[in-house]
Design an enzyme around this catalytic site. Structure first.
Site, PDB file in Angstrom:
ATOM      1  N   GLY A  12       0.644  -1.193  -0.086  1.00 61.66           N
ATOM      2  CA  GLY A  12       0.114  -0.073   0.163  1.00 61.66           C
ATOM      3  C   GLY A  12       0.839   1.316  -0.041  1.00 61.66           C
ATOM      4  O   GLY A  12       0.338   2.298   0.646  1.00 61.66           O
ATOM      5  N   SER A  13       2.013   1.139  -0.440  1.00 67.29           N
ATOM      6  CA  SER A  13       2.838   2.646  -0.457  1.00 67.29           C
ATOM      7  C   SER A  13       2.290   3.584  -1.446  1.00 67.29           C
ATOM      8  O   SER A  13       2.288   4.621  -1.224  1.00 67.29           O
ATOM      9  CB  SER A  13       4.295   2.124  -0.894  1.00 67.29           C
ATOM     10  OG  SER A  13       4.392   2.019  -2.286  1.00 67.29           O
ATOM     11  N   MET A  89      -4.108  -6.773  -6.931  1.00 64.87           N
ATOM     12  CA  MET A  89      -3.781  -7.892  -7.796  1.00 64.87           C
ATOM     13  C   MET A  89      -4.677  -8.619  -8.312  1.00 64.87           C
ATOM     14  O   MET A  89      -4.844  -9.928  -8.220  1.00 64.87           O
ATOM     15  CB  MET A  89      -2.674  -8.851  -6.887  1.00 64.87           C
ATOM     16  CG  MET A  89      -1.325  -7.753  -6.731  1.00 64.87           C
ATOM     17  SD  MET A  89      -0.637  -6.992  -8.139  1.00 64.87           S
ATOM     18  CE  MET A  89       0.767  -6.479  -7.466  1.00 64.87           C
ATOM     19  N   ARG A  90      -5.756  -8.279  -8.857  1.00 65.64           N
ATOM     20  CA  ARG A  90      -6.699  -8.919  -9.422  1.00 65.64           C
ATOM     21  C   ARG A  90      -7.479  -8.364 -10.743  1.00 65.64           C
ATOM     22  O   ARG A  90      -7.505  -7.152 -10.780  1.00 65.64           O
ATOM     23  CB  ARG A  90      -8.304  -8.996  -8.325  1.00 65.64           C
ATOM     24  CG  ARG A  90      -7.761  -9.764  -7.303  1.00 65.64           C
ATOM     25  CD  ARG A  90      -9.157  -9.765  -6.190  1.00 65.64           C
ATOM     26  NE  ARG A  90     -10.044 -10.156  -7.083  1.00 65.64           N
ATOM     27  CZ  ARG A  90     -10.579 -11.549  -7.170  1.00 65.64           C
ATOM     28  NH1 ARG A  90      -9.655 -12.388  -6.610  1.00 65.64           N
ATOM     29  NH2 ARG A  90     -11.755 -12.003  -7.971  1.00 65.64           N
ATOM     30  N   ASN A 106      -5.538   2.496 -12.386  1.00 65.34           N
ATOM     31  CA  ASN A 106      -4.465   1.581 -11.943  1.00 65.34           C
ATOM     32  C   ASN A 106      -2.960   1.998 -12.389  1.00 65.34           C
ATOM     33  O   ASN A 106      -2.670   2.732 -13.200  1.00 65.34           O
ATOM     34  CB  ASN A 106      -4.554  -0.012 -12.558  1.00 65.34           C
ATOM     35  CG  ASN A 106      -3.753  -0.882 -12.215  1.00 65.34           C
ATOM     36  OD1 ASN A 106      -3.369  -0.945 -11.009  1.00 65.34           O
ATOM     37  ND2 ASN A 106      -2.836  -1.570 -13.008  1.00 65.34           N
ATOM     38  N   HIS A 108       0.873   0.610 -12.825  1.00 62.68           N
ATOM     39  CA  HIS A 108       1.769  -0.665 -13.237  1.00 62.68           C
ATOM     40  C   HIS A 108       3.129  -0.118 -13.332  1.00 62.68           C
ATOM     41  O   HIS A 108       3.596   0.830 -14.080  1.00 62.68           O
ATOM     42  CB  HIS A 108       1.246  -0.925 -14.648  1.00 62.68           C
ATOM     43  CG  HIS A 108       1.997  -2.242 -14.875  1.00 62.68           C
ATOM     44  ND1 HIS A 108       1.642  -3.396 -14.426  1.00 62.68           N
ATOM     45  CD2 HIS A 108       3.004  -2.418 -16.023  1.00 62.68           C
ATOM     46  CE1 HIS A 108       2.450  -4.304 -14.827  1.00 62.68           C
ATOM     47  NE2 HIS A 108       3.133  -3.811 -15.826  1.00 62.68           N
TER      48      HIS A 108
HETATM   49  C1  GAR Z   1       3.524  -1.291  -7.121  1.00 63.47           C
HETATM   50  O1  GAR Z   1       4.752  -1.290  -7.797  1.00 63.47           O
HETATM   51  C2  GAR Z   1       2.430  -1.292  -8.464  1.00 63.47           C
HETATM   52  O2  GAR Z   1       2.974  -0.616  -9.516  1.00 63.47           O
HETATM   53  C3  GAR Z   1       2.268  -2.727  -8.768  1.00 63.47           C
HETATM   54  O3  GAR Z   1       2.375  -3.444  -7.437  1.00 63.47           O
HETATM   55  C4  GAR Z   1       2.952  -2.447  -6.567  1.00 63.47           C
HETATM   56  C5  GAR Z   1       2.319  -1.994  -5.106  1.00 63.47           C
HETATM   57  O4  GAR Z   1       3.025  -1.499  -4.295  1.00 63.47           O
HETATM   58  N1  GAR Z   1       1.418  -2.934  -9.475  1.00 63.47           N
HETATM   59  C6  GAR Z   1       1.319  -3.937 -10.225  1.00 63.47           C
HETATM   60  O5  GAR Z   1       2.233  -4.755 -10.539  1.00 63.47           O
HETATM   61  C7  GAR Z   1       0.026  -4.356 -11.094  1.00 63.47           C
HETATM   62  N2  GAR Z   1       0.091  -5.107 -12.097  1.00 63.47           N
HETATM   63  P1  GAR Z   1       2.157  -0.770  -3.299  1.00 63.47           P
HETATM   64  O6  GAR Z   1       1.435  -1.778  -2.604  1.00 63.47           O
HETATM   65  O7  GAR Z   1       3.287  -0.570  -2.214  1.00 63.47           O
HETATM   66  O8  GAR Z   1       1.583   0.399  -3.704  1.00 63.47           O
END
Ligand code: GAR
Length: 200
Positions: A12-13, A89-90, A106, A108
């Site tokens: 969740g950053s 992640m869904r 979203n 990415h």
């Molecule tokens: C982030 O790097 C985001 O871009 C990625 O997951 C991480 C979540 O970090 N998302 C994906 O890869 C989606 N396909 P966070 O929970 O610290 O925000």
């Protein structure tokens, strides 16, 4: 005041960066609800610590659309204007996407359409690209395929590991996610096919 709904599955950053910018008045909105499909998501714990309204909605063992209907019901209950996926992640069902047309974002960790899906930073290293980055895009039914709102470029250094590259990308994610949210909330963009363009 416009209302954001945040969906997350883990650390969740990105959510925290959004929350900081909301708190600082840099995003003209409030966070109405933070929803997670993972009970122990760190992001959900942090949201509670920040005094935000949270909901845990388990996804395990549920049909995709059945789960999505529960999530959409909560987002509607809180009259959410913009849905922000932040490490959620869904894949979303068509039902969910149609309930919030052009109102789901979203983030990415790659320059889409390169390296969609999981482990985008590893994909970039393995491919040998010299630059990668991050993308904020509108969500459609595909995997990381929706119209692109904002991107930031990050160099890949010779001594990068997945972790160092991910950290450099993450700093940019935290910056451009809030920018993209503002663009949509302030109605500064128009849609032309797949292109998200500035309004004249
Ligand atoms: C982030 O790097 C985001 O871009 C990625 O997951 C991480 C979540 O970090 N998302 C994906 O890869 C989606 N396909 P966070 O929970 O610290 O925000």
């Amino acid at each position: 005041m416009k209302k954001l709904g945040i969906l997350l599955s883990g650390r969740g950053s990105n959510f925290e960066a959004i929350a900081r910018n909301v708190q600082a008045g840099k995003i003209p909105a409030e966070i109405a609800v933070v929803i997670s499909n993972k009970q122990d998501a760190i992001g959900l714990v942090r949201a509670r610590e920040l005094g935000l309204t949270t909901r845990f909605i388990p996804s395990k063992g549920k049909e995709r659309e059945a789960f999505d209907r529960e999530v959409v019901a909560v987002l509607k209950e809180f009259q959410v204007d913009l849905v922000c996926l932040a490490g959620f992640m869904r894949l979303l069902s068509p039902y969910f996407v149609w309930e919030f047309p052009n109102r789901i974002l979203n983030i990415h960790p790659a320059l889409l359409p390169a390296f969609p899906g999981e482990d985008a930073q590893r994909q970039a290293l393995e491919h040998g690209v010299k630059f990668t980055g991050c993308t904020v895009h509108l969500v459609n039914e595909g995997m990381d395929t929706g119209p692109i709102v904002c991107q930031a470029v990050v160099p890949v250094l010779d001594d990068d590991t997945e972790a160092t590259l991910a950290a450099r990308i993450l700093a940019e994610e935290h910056r451009i996610y809030s920018e993209a949210i503002c663009l949509l909330l302030e109605d500064k963009v128009r849609f032309e096919g797949r292109r998200v363009l500035w309004k004249a």
